[in-house]
Write a protein that holds these residues in place. Structure first.
Motif: not given
Length: 337
Positions: A53, A60, A229, A261, A265
């Protein structure tokens, strides 16, 4: 200790070890080794996901901002709905039923009826207004003192002002209580304006359904954003994934960094949403307080509570985790096909 004693101790046979005593210690060592290995793998995946990221900060931040806005909108509407409901509860608390008794009701019968009503679990308070008190209040408010003095007797009946409990102030409960009071032995007429109560609860119910529908739609949007993503991330690392799969890496090993990840997020998106909602509520508090002062109200706009903050962060993290799980699982299925 003499040399003979030491020789005797060395010559004595040692007690054989008991397998039952060594087994718990061996199991504890195995569990400790397994937990250390599990923790190190997850820590490695966590650091790897944060590193990926950080290598693309703009992408990001944009993804986190989109997730944050998607989470902030239903949360803001939910908090505003709670504030409106608190105003509605305050209005409902002022709801009362005027129960007009028959003029022939004696003071003893009135007192017995008041005692009976106070024992009702749906009634919070009962106030008795005698005909004399009613006439005095009417004289003070209407200003027809000379006309009222010309009347041969007091035309006003005894009145009981009944205030329901908070749990009995829904439209259905109020109608039921109104019917029971109307059917009382000494009751002549019971009055309550129910139309505004019904409209208020119907409007709040409509807004509540709208907030839930909007929250569900934006939650699906968060899933799609995170999923897309993570899908792009898996496409960028497909050669790396293929190589480590060839050397024996499991699907869990491949999936773990992408899951972290997606989780981060969603979590950072929840934090972004919390900041946005807090700033908007702070921005609205001034005009709301000014409006409340114009109406001589003590109402203040309540902010987001700690429980709502934790719920927001949990929803963001879970949506990010679920979106990444779906995206990585689909990519692994394509590789194995």
């Amino acid at each position: 200790m003499t040399s003979n004693t030491m020789a005797q101790n060395r010559s004595m046979p040692r007690e054989p070890s008991t397998p039952g005593r060594e087994q718990p210690q061996r199991n504890q060592q195995i569990y400790h080794h397994w937990f250390s290995l599990w923790a190190s793998r997850h820590l490695q995946s966590c650091v790897l996901s944060i590193g990926r990221m950080s290598r693309k900060p703009f992408a990001s931040i944009m993804t986190i901002a989109v997730i944050g806005v998607s989470l902030a909108l239903p949360m803001l509407l939910f908090i505003l709905l709670q504030n409106v409901q608190s105003i509605g509860d305050g209005w409902s608390n002022s709801t009362q039923i005027s129960l007009y008794l028959k003029k022939s009701t004696s003071p003893e019968q009135v007192q017995a009826f008041v005692t009976q009503l106070k024992n009702n679990s749906d009634i919070a308070d009962v106030t008795y207004v005698s005909p004399e008190q009613g006439l005095q209040q009417f004289e003070e408010n209407a200003g027809f003192n000379d006309l009222l003095k010309a009347l041969p007797d007091n035309p006003l009946p005894p009145v009981l002002v009944v205030k329901p409990t908070l749990g009995a102030q829904t439209p259905e409960a109020m109608e039921s209580l109104l019917a029971r009071l109307q059917n009382g032995a000494n009751a002549d007429l019971a009055q309550l304006d129910m139309q505004w109560v019904k409209r208020l609860y119907a409007l709040l119910d409509l807004v509540s359904h709208f907030v839930w529908a909007l929250g569900i739609l934006l939650g699906i949007g968060v899933l799609l954003v995170v999923g897309n993503t993570i899908r792009l991330a898996t496409e960028n690392h497909k050669d790396e994934i293929s190589v480590i799969k060839l050397v024996g890496a499991t699907n869990s090993f491949v999936r773990r960094p992408f899951l972290y990840s997606g989780f981060f997020m969603g979590l950072f998106g929840g934090i972004f949403a919390w900041l946005v909602v807090s700033m908007i509520l702070f921005w609205l508090s001034g005009p709301v307080n000014q409006l409340a002062q114009l109406y001589n109200s003590q109402f203040h706009l309540t902010g987001i509570e700690i429980g709502s903050i934790l719920l927001l962060l949990a929803i963001g993290g879970l949506l990010g985790l679920l979106g990444s799980f779906i995206a990585v699982g689909r990519h692994l299925n394509v590789l194995e096909a």
